[in-house]
Structure formats: structure tokens, C-alpha cells
Design a protein around this motif. Structure first.
Motif, PDB file in Angstrom:
ATOM      1  N   ASP A 166      28.947  29.419  27.053  1.00  0.00           N
ATOM      2  CA  ASP A 166      28.919  28.869  25.684  1.00  0.00           C
ATOM      3  C   ASP A 166      30.002  29.515  24.816  1.00  0.00           C
ATOM      4  N   ILE A 167      30.022  30.847  24.864  1.00  0.00           N
ATOM      5  CA  ILE A 167      30.971  31.561  23.992  1.00  0.00           C
ATOM      6  C   ILE A 167      32.395  31.299  24.458  1.00  0.00           C
ATOM      7  N   ARG A 168      32.573  31.262  25.761  1.00  0.00           N
ATOM      8  CA  ARG A 168      33.923  31.025  26.289  1.00  0.00           C
ATOM      9  C   ARG A 168      34.465  29.664  25.841  1.00  0.00           C
ATOM     10  N   SER A 169      33.587  28.631  25.898  1.00  0.00           N
ATOM     11  CA  SER A 169      34.116  27.309  25.574  1.00  0.00           C
ATOM     12  C   SER A 169      34.400  27.186  24.077  1.00  0.00           C
ATOM     13  N   ASP A 170      33.740  28.002  23.265  1.00  0.00           N
ATOM     14  CA  ASP A 170      33.946  27.927  21.812  1.00  0.00           C
ATOM     15  C   ASP A 170      34.972  28.942  21.302  1.00  0.00           C
ATOM     16  N   LEU A 171      34.822  30.185  21.742  1.00  0.00           N
ATOM     17  CA  LEU A 171      35.619  31.267  21.147  1.00  0.00           C
ATOM     18  C   LEU A 171      36.686  31.809  22.097  1.00  0.00           C
ATOM     19  N   GLY A 172      36.666  31.350  23.332  1.00  0.00           N
ATOM     20  CA  GLY A 172      37.737  31.751  24.257  1.00  0.00           C
ATOM     21  C   GLY A 172      37.332  32.804  25.272  1.00  0.00           C
ATOM     22  N   VAL A 173      38.189  32.927  26.248  1.00  0.00           N
ATOM     23  CA  VAL A 173      37.923  33.737  27.433  1.00  0.00           C
ATOM     24  C   VAL A 173      37.945  35.247  27.140  1.00  0.00           C
ATOM     25  N   GLU A 174      38.671  35.639  26.093  1.00  0.00           N
ATOM     26  CA  GLU A 174      38.759  37.078  25.782  1.00  0.00           C
ATOM     27  C   GLU A 174      37.444  37.563  25.168  1.00  0.00           C
ATOM     28  N   VAL A 175      37.000  36.854  24.137  1.00  0.00           N
ATOM     29  CA  VAL A 175      35.808  37.281  23.395  1.00  0.00           C
ATOM     30  C   VAL A 175      34.555  37.174  24.267  1.00  0.00           C
ATOM     31  N   ALA A 176      34.517  36.173  25.129  1.00  0.00           N
ATOM     32  CA  ALA A 176      33.322  35.967  25.969  1.00  0.00           C
ATOM     33  C   ALA A 176      33.042  37.170  26.879  1.00  0.00           C
ATOM     34  N   GLN A 177      34.054  37.987  27.121  1.00  0.00           N
ATOM     35  CA  GLN A 177      33.878  39.136  28.033  1.00  0.00           C
ATOM     36  C   GLN A 177      32.774  40.100  27.587  1.00  0.00           C
ATOM     37  N   TYR A 178      32.566  40.213  26.264  1.00  0.00           N
ATOM     38  CA  TYR A 178      31.583  41.183  25.756  1.00  0.00           C
ATOM     39  C   TYR A 178      30.187  40.965  26.339  1.00  0.00           C
ATOM     40  N   VAL A 179      29.921  39.726  26.739  1.00  0.00           N
ATOM     41  CA  VAL A 179      28.572  39.358  27.183  1.00  0.00           C
ATOM     42  C   VAL A 179      28.295  39.789  28.627  1.00  0.00           C
ATOM     43  N   VAL A 180      29.348  39.988  29.408  1.00  0.00           N
ATOM     44  CA  VAL A 180      29.187  40.120  30.866  1.00  0.00           C
ATOM     45  C   VAL A 180      28.532  41.450  31.263  1.00  0.00           C
ATOM     46  N   PRO A 181      27.434  41.407  32.027  1.00  0.00           N
ATOM     47  CA  PRO A 181      26.825  42.663  32.492  1.00  0.00           C
ATOM     48  C   PRO A 181      27.663  43.335  33.580  1.00  0.00           C
ATOM     49  N   PHE A 182      27.540  44.656  33.661  1.00  0.00           N
ATOM     50  CA  PHE A 182      28.322  45.439  34.637  1.00  0.00           C
ATOM     51  C   PHE A 182      28.063  45.013  36.091  1.00  0.00           C
ATOM     52  N   ALA A 183      26.930  44.342  36.354  1.00  0.00           N
ATOM     53  CA  ALA A 183      26.624  43.974  37.747  1.00  0.00           C
ATOM     54  C   ALA A 183      27.541  42.869  38.263  1.00  0.00           C
ATOM     55  N   TYR A 184      28.151  42.112  37.338  1.00  0.00           N
ATOM     56  CA  TYR A 184      29.034  41.027  37.790  1.00  0.00           C
ATOM     57  C   TYR A 184      30.317  41.594  38.400  1.00  0.00           C
ATOM     58  N   ASN A 185      30.852  40.855  39.349  1.00  0.00           N
ATOM     59  CA  ASN A 185      32.090  41.292  40.003  1.00  0.00           C
ATOM     60  C   ASN A 185      33.303  41.009  39.127  1.00  0.00           C
ATOM     61  N   VAL A 186      34.286  41.885  39.274  1.00  0.00           N
ATOM     62  CA  VAL A 186      35.579  41.673  38.621  1.00  0.00           C
ATOM     63  C   VAL A 186      36.631  41.873  39.707  1.00  0.00           C
ATOM     64  N   ARG A 187      37.735  41.147  39.566  1.00  0.00           N
ATOM     65  CA  ARG A 187      38.791  41.304  40.566  1.00  0.00           C
ATOM     66  C   ARG A 187      39.927  42.138  39.966  1.00  0.00           C
ATOM     67  N   PHE A 188      40.405  43.082  40.745  1.00  0.00           N
ATOM     68  CA  PHE A 188      41.524  43.901  40.269  1.00  0.00           C
ATOM     69  C   PHE A 188      42.370  44.355  41.446  1.00  0.00           C
ATOM     70  N   VAL A 189      43.605  44.701  41.108  1.00  0.00           N
ATOM     71  CA  VAL A 189      44.515  45.139  42.157  1.00  0.00           C
ATOM     72  C   VAL A 189      44.818  46.620  41.955  1.00  0.00           C
ATOM     73  N   MET A 190      44.842  47.343  43.063  1.00  0.00           N
ATOM     74  CA  MET A 190      45.171  48.780  42.998  1.00  0.00           C
ATOM     75  C   MET A 190      46.322  49.027  43.963  1.00  0.00           C
ATOM     76  N   GLU A 191      47.438  49.443  43.397  1.00  0.00           N
ATOM     77  CA  GLU A 191      48.590  49.705  44.262  1.00  0.00           C
ATOM     78  C   GLU A 191      48.926  51.182  44.168  1.00  0.00           C
ATOM     79  N   MET A 192      48.913  51.845  45.314  1.00  0.00           N
ATOM     80  CA  MET A 192      49.050  53.309  45.284  1.00  0.00           C
ATOM     81  C   MET A 192      49.808  53.829  46.500  1.00  0.00           C
ATOM     82  N   SER A 193      50.345  55.004  46.333  1.00  0.00           N
ATOM     83  CA  SER A 193      50.990  55.677  47.464  1.00  0.00           C
ATOM     84  C   SER A 193      49.895  56.300  48.327  1.00  0.00           C
TER      85      SER A 193
END
Ligand SMILES: Cc1cc2nc3c(=O)[nH]c(=O)nc-3n(C[C@H](O)[C@H](O)[C@H](O)COP(=O)(O)OP(=O)(O)OC[C@H]3O[C@@H](n4cnc5c(N)ncnc54)[C@H](O)[C@@H]3O)c2cc1C
Length: 554
Positions: free
Chosen positions: A451-478
Motif C-alpha cells: 500500500d505504502i509503496r504504491s502511494d509513497l514510493g519504494v524508498e519510504v515503504a522500506q520502514y515497514v519491512v520486518p528484519f525477517a524478510y530477505n534482502v539481496r546484497f553484494v559483497m566483494e572482498m579480497s
């Protein structure tokens, strides 16, 4: 007897001792940790004065202490009293004087290196978990954040639970739904933590060897670990930062480029406070043709890339995963050659050729020699292990991501938090009949997010997401950073979610990249299965407390 420092006893060379009069020595004693040795610390001085002193240092044949006496203490405008930072009503006045001094002295020195010469400690409280990640982005600063393991987020703050109501949502038609969802989430969290404490107390009865304090802390930490997935990204946290003027400047410029009101207004507050401590290092941040234009550049690049990415289609949910997406098949040969570089007299290319001509056994011996006899995980191999990189694409819960993001010596970039990549449901909760309630909070968060994403956008909607949800990230290291990260994050004391990521990275280096020599040299990776993660840590902390109490005071 003074304690022995270093690997062998060495005679102290005779250093020239600069002559100071008794009067000068008395003055210096207030601002330097000694007046005799060639090594000394600067104390009781404003950061800008320390910066100014060091800047003069680079253009003078005089010692720092002599410069201080000749040019600072006797300065017609400043004098000794205005240089001190002794807490007094006059302190801000002395900082202002110091700033004028700085402007005069630094005129010829360029801005950047000088802004590395002074730093400040800043406490950043009541920051959402979106903001904490922005604050902790920079490599060249130090951070300490409130732990989700030792802090139970069950006590209210200012009349509601510990979460942010972002202005964008508070002023929208979603405000009530948001408040209702957050209050319910924190109530469920509070109940579940209390319940799981009871479960773990029964599952792990206290042994006679452990004090009640050790046992309680261990059980509480375990319950908080299990339930932390309920906490939303809006959860408030406190972060302590130590950084140089340059590190803060870059951070503030990035913050002003953020699409989020919380980040931009927090940046303004930080600037106000930092200007009371290191004003001269932060003059450019809000100048239209300097920091402001820089922020605009960052924002424009981001928005242009977002427009291109928007054409790429919806996200694909792969569940939790660690994929090694890029590595160098030739890495072990290159590392073996690099290990010889600093101790040989041959050019890089010749070393690579020689190592390539070696047998596999000879190369293995060379890498083993570069790793050496490690007695603990802090004994890390040298910079030859920075000769190549691993790039991991990771999908795991936001709780584990928060912890892994703290590693500064790599490139880590993450995608926006969303409820579209699935979530974790801890086995212990399923086993104790708490799965339905967990799923219901996750589902509610999912609909509110959309609901919030479709109205206020993808950035603001992030506040709602619980820590249990997955997030994708890249880690590049030596490999060198991989030693540090994988060995540290696989320790039994760690959270099981990031331990799993560390284990998968280790296996990928060995089996996917086929870098057995590197993977096997990581001898402090801990693959054991543990149930009471904090027990050993709490026992050791108790022993340290006891030793500190028993130690005679000198
Ligand atoms: C069990 C456990 C509990 C934890 N609990 C907390 C907690 O409650 N709160 C919290 O804030 N963090 C916590 N952490 C995180 C941890 O303390 C570090 O902040 C985190 O591991 C990243 O920093 P790092 O130095 O280990 O590694 P990296 O940032 O990856 O750096 C690797 C190494 O590079 C060097 N290095 C990097 N940056 C600098 C620098 N600026 N100056 C000097 N040397 C540098 C250091 O040698 C460092 O060890 C916890 C970690 C573990 C494993």
C-alpha cells in the motif's frame, strides 16, 4: 619494571632531546603527553588547533612542540588561554578563535588532507534502521551500534514503542494503519521474547558452574536472537561514531542526496553539532557550489540509474542464498607470487612467471609460508591476500545483513528492503506454536508495504519491512578480508543467520572457486553446531570481570 613490548628486547636508541626552558616545559606539559621523547600525544586542545598544528608541521623544519611555542602560544590574537578546551563558559569562544586561526594557517594547504587531521565523537540516537545503515556507510570511520541481542525492544520511548514515524508516512493517509501495525508488531515481539525466555530456560537448565548472571544473559540473548526478525526497519537504534572531518563531510554530502526526509533532516542536525566541535572541517558541506552541488550530482546519478533499472522487470525470489558470482581462477598463483614481492628483488611479472613454473606442491608450500603459523584468528596473512577478489551475491534476512554490512574493508551494496523476497521463520517458533502469529505479522507487513509503496514510493515503504524478510546484497572482498569476515562471523557466539552466510562463503571459496589452499588456510572458521550461542562469551566476560575485581590496584 616496564612491560616488554615487541617480539624481542631492543636497546632504546639515543634520540636528540630538544631543549625547553622551565617556563616552556610547564606550558608544554598542559598540551603534550611528554616533553622529552620523540613520540608524544596532543591533549587538551581543540580539534582544529591540532589540525592547524599538523598542517604547519608539513611546511616547517621545527618540531611540533617548538612550533606550538613559537607560533601558537605567543600568537597575538590567540594566546594560551584561547587554545585550551578546558570545559568552561568560554569554551565555544576559544573554538571560534581557533577557527580564525585555522582559516589563516590553512589558507595554502588545500582542504582534503587537512580535514583528515581532526575528528569528533558523535552520538546519534533514535535513528531508524534505514538511517543507521546510511550512517555506517563510510569506510574511514568507527561505529558502535546498539545490539539487538542485549537490548529488548519492549519498553516504550516517548509514549509509543521504539519505532520511527517518518514524516512522509505520518502526514499521509497511511498514518493510522502504520501506527496500528507498528504497535501490534512490538506487542507481539514483547510477548514472544518473554515466552522464548521461558522456553530456553527449560531447555537449558543452569549448570552449577555458571552464575545466574551468565545464564540469564545467555538465555535472554538467545530469545532476542530468535525473535528479532519481527523488528521492523523503522526500529530506533543508537549509534556512536568516531570520524575525521573528511569522513563526516562525505557522509553529510551523501545524506543530503537521500530521498528520505529522516536522513536529510538528521544530516542537518549532525552538521549543527559537528560545527560546534570541528567547524573548520565542515565549511563546504552546505555551500551551493561545493557540497550542495556534490549532493545534487549523487542524487542525479542515482535517479538516472533507477530509471534504467525500472525497465528490467520484477525481482526474482531465490530465497536465502550465497552465490559466488565472480572470482579469479588464477588467484592462488597470483597470491603466491605476490607473497614474494616485498621480500624479493624481482619485478612483478618475473615473480608471476617463476611461480607459474613451480609445481603445485611448491606453490602450496609458498602459500603456507605466507599464511604462517597462526595462533588465533587475529593472526591474519599479509597483503598478498589482497591480490584478488571474490564477489558474493547474498540473499538473507535483514537482521543478518545489518551485521554483515558493518564490515568496512569491502564493497558492499544492497538493494532496497522489501517484502518481496520471502522471509525467515525460525524453527524454534514453529516448534512452540508461534508460527501463525509470526506469519500474520509478516503478511500484514507485506500488505502495508505494498500500500505504502504504491502511494509513497519504494524508498519510504522500506520502514515497514520486518528484519525477517530477505534482502539481496553484494559483497566483494579480497581473500584477506574474507579471512577476517568468515572467521569472525562463523564464531559460535555469532547469530545463526550470519553464521550460515559465513559458512556458505567458506564452502564457495573451496568448492566453487576451487581455491583449496586459501580456504584451508582459514583454520579458524568454526563450522560447529551450537545452541547456546552466547554461553562461552558470557562465561569469558564473567571471568574477565572477576579477574578485574581481584587484580590489585596499582
Ligand atoms: C558476536 C559479535 C557481536 C557483536 N556485537 C556488536 C554490537 O553490539 N555492536 C556493534 O556495533 N558491533 C557489534 N559487532 C560488530 C563488530 O564489533 C565490528 O564492528 C564488525 O565486525 C566490523 O568491524 P571489523 O573491524 O570487525 O571489520 P572490518 O570493518 O571488516 O575491518 C577489517 C579489519 O580492518 C581494519 N580496519 C577497518 N577499518 C578500520 C579503521 N577505521 N581503523 C582501523 N582499522 C580498521 C581492522 O583491523 C579490522 O578488524 C559484533 C560482532 C560479533 C562477531
Amino acid at each position: 619494571m616496564t612491560p616488554q613490548f615487541g617480539i624481542q628486547s631492543v636497546p632504546v636508541p639515543v634520540y636528540h632531546q630538544e631543549a625547553f626552558t622551565a617556563e616552556e616545559t610547564a606550558v608544554l606539559g598542559r598540551f603534550f603527553t611528554n616533553t622529552e621523547l620523540p613520540v608524544f600525544g596532543l591533549i587538551n586542545l581543540p580539534e582544529v588547533v591540532k589540525g592547524a598544528l599538523f598542517a604547519r608541521y608539513s611546511r616547517s623544519s621545527k618540531s611540533l612542540r617548538r612550533l606550538f611555542l613559537d607560533e601558537f602560544v605567543t600568537d597575538a590574537d590567540f594566546g594560551i588561554d584561547t587554545l585550551t578546551t578546558v570545559i568552561s563558559a568560554d569554551e565555544m569562544g576559544s573554538t571560534r578563535h581557533a577557527e580564525q586561526l585555522y582559516q589563516r594557517i590553512f589558507f595554502d594547504y588545500g582542504d582534503d588532507s587537512v580535514a583528515q587531521l581532526g575528528g569528533a565523537h558523535l552520538a546519534c540516537e533514535q535513528a531508524s534502521n534505514l538511517l543507521t545503515k546510511v550512517l555506517e556507510w563510510g569506510r574511514l570511520a568507527a561505529y558502535l551500534e546498539q545490539s539487538t541481542r542485549y537490548i529488548r525492544y519492549d519498553s516504550p520511548l516517548g509514549g509509543r514503542h521504539r519505532y520511527l514515524v517518518p514524516d512522509e508516512i505520518g502526514a499521509s493517509s497511511h498514518a493510522n494503519a502504520y501506527l496500528g501495525h507498528m504497535e501490534r508488531t512490538f506487542e507481539v515481539y514483547t510477548r514472544m521474547v518473554a515466552y522464548m525466555i521461558g522456553v530456553y530456560e527449560q531447555r537449558h537448565p543452569r549448570s552449577e558452574d555458571d552464575s545466574k548472571m551468565v545464564w540469564n544473559a545467555t538465555i535472554r540473548a538467545k530469545a532476542c536472537d530468535t525473535v528479532r526478525g519481527l523488528l521492523p526497519v523503522s526500529t530506533l537504534s543508537n549509534v556512536g561514531i568516531y570520524g575525521t572531518g573528511q569522513a563526516y563531510e562525505m557522509s553529510l554530502i551523501r545524506m543530503q542526496a537521500s530521498p528520505l526526509l529522516e536522513v536529510r533532516s538528521y544530516g542537518e542536525m549532525m552538521l549543527g553539532e559537528l560545527r560546534q566541535i570541528i567547524p573548520s572541517f565542515l565549511t563546504r558541506v552546505d555551500l551551493e557550489d561545493r557540497g550542495v552541488r556534490w549532493s545534487r550530482y549523487l542524487a542525479e546519478v542515482r535517479s538516472d540509474l533507477e530509471a534504467i533499472a525500472a525497465q528490467l522487470g520484477p525481482p526474482s525470489d531465490v530465497g536465502p542464498s550465497v552465490t559466488l558470482t565472480d572470482w579469479d581462477p588464477d588467484a592462488e598463483t597470483k597470491i603466491a607470487a605476490a607473497a614474494l614481492y616485498a621480500v624479493s628483488e624481482l619485478p612483478d611479472e618475473a615473480l608471476q612467471r617463476l611461480v607459474r613454473e613451480m609445481t603445485q606442491e611448491e606453490r602450496a608450500e609458498l602459500i603456507a609460508a605466507s599464511v604462517g603459523r597462526r595462533a588465533n584468528r587475529r593472526h591474519k596473512p599479509g597483503r598478498a591476500m589482497e591480490r584478488t577478489m571474490y564477489r558474493f551475491d547474498v540473499s538473507c534476512d535483514i537482521g543478518a545483513f545489518r551485521d554483515l554490512q558493518r564490515h568496512r574493508l569491502m564493497t558492499l551494496e544492497w538493494q532496497r528492503f522489501s517484502t518481496r523476497l520471502g522471509y525467515d521463520l525460525p524453527e524454534d517458533l514453529q516448534e512452540h506454536g508461534l508460527a501463525d502469529e509470526w506469519v500474520s505479522v509478516m503478511d500484514d507487513a507485506g500488505s502495508l508495504y505494498e500500500d505504502i509503496r504504491s502511494d509513497l514510493g519504494v524508498e519510504v515503504a522500506q520502514y515497514v519491512v520486518p528484519f525477517a524478510y530477505n534482502v539481496r546484497f553484494v559483497m566483494e572482498m579480497s581473500p584477506r578480508e574474507a579471512f577476517h569476515l568468515i572467521e569472525l562471523r562463523s564464531q559460535p557466539a555469532g547469530h545463526p543467520a550470519y553464521r550460515a552466510v559465513a559458512h556458505a562463503m567458506h564452502r564457495a571459496i573451496r568448492d566453487v572457486a576451487g581455491h583449496r589452499l586459501i580456504a584451508d588456510a582459514m583454520t579458524y572458521v568454526d563450522h560447529t553446531d551450537v545452541d547456546l550461542q552466547r554461553l562461552e562469551g558470557e562465561r569469558k566476560a564473567a571471568q574477565r570481570r572477576e579477574a578485574a575485581t581481584l587484580r590489585p590496584r596499582s
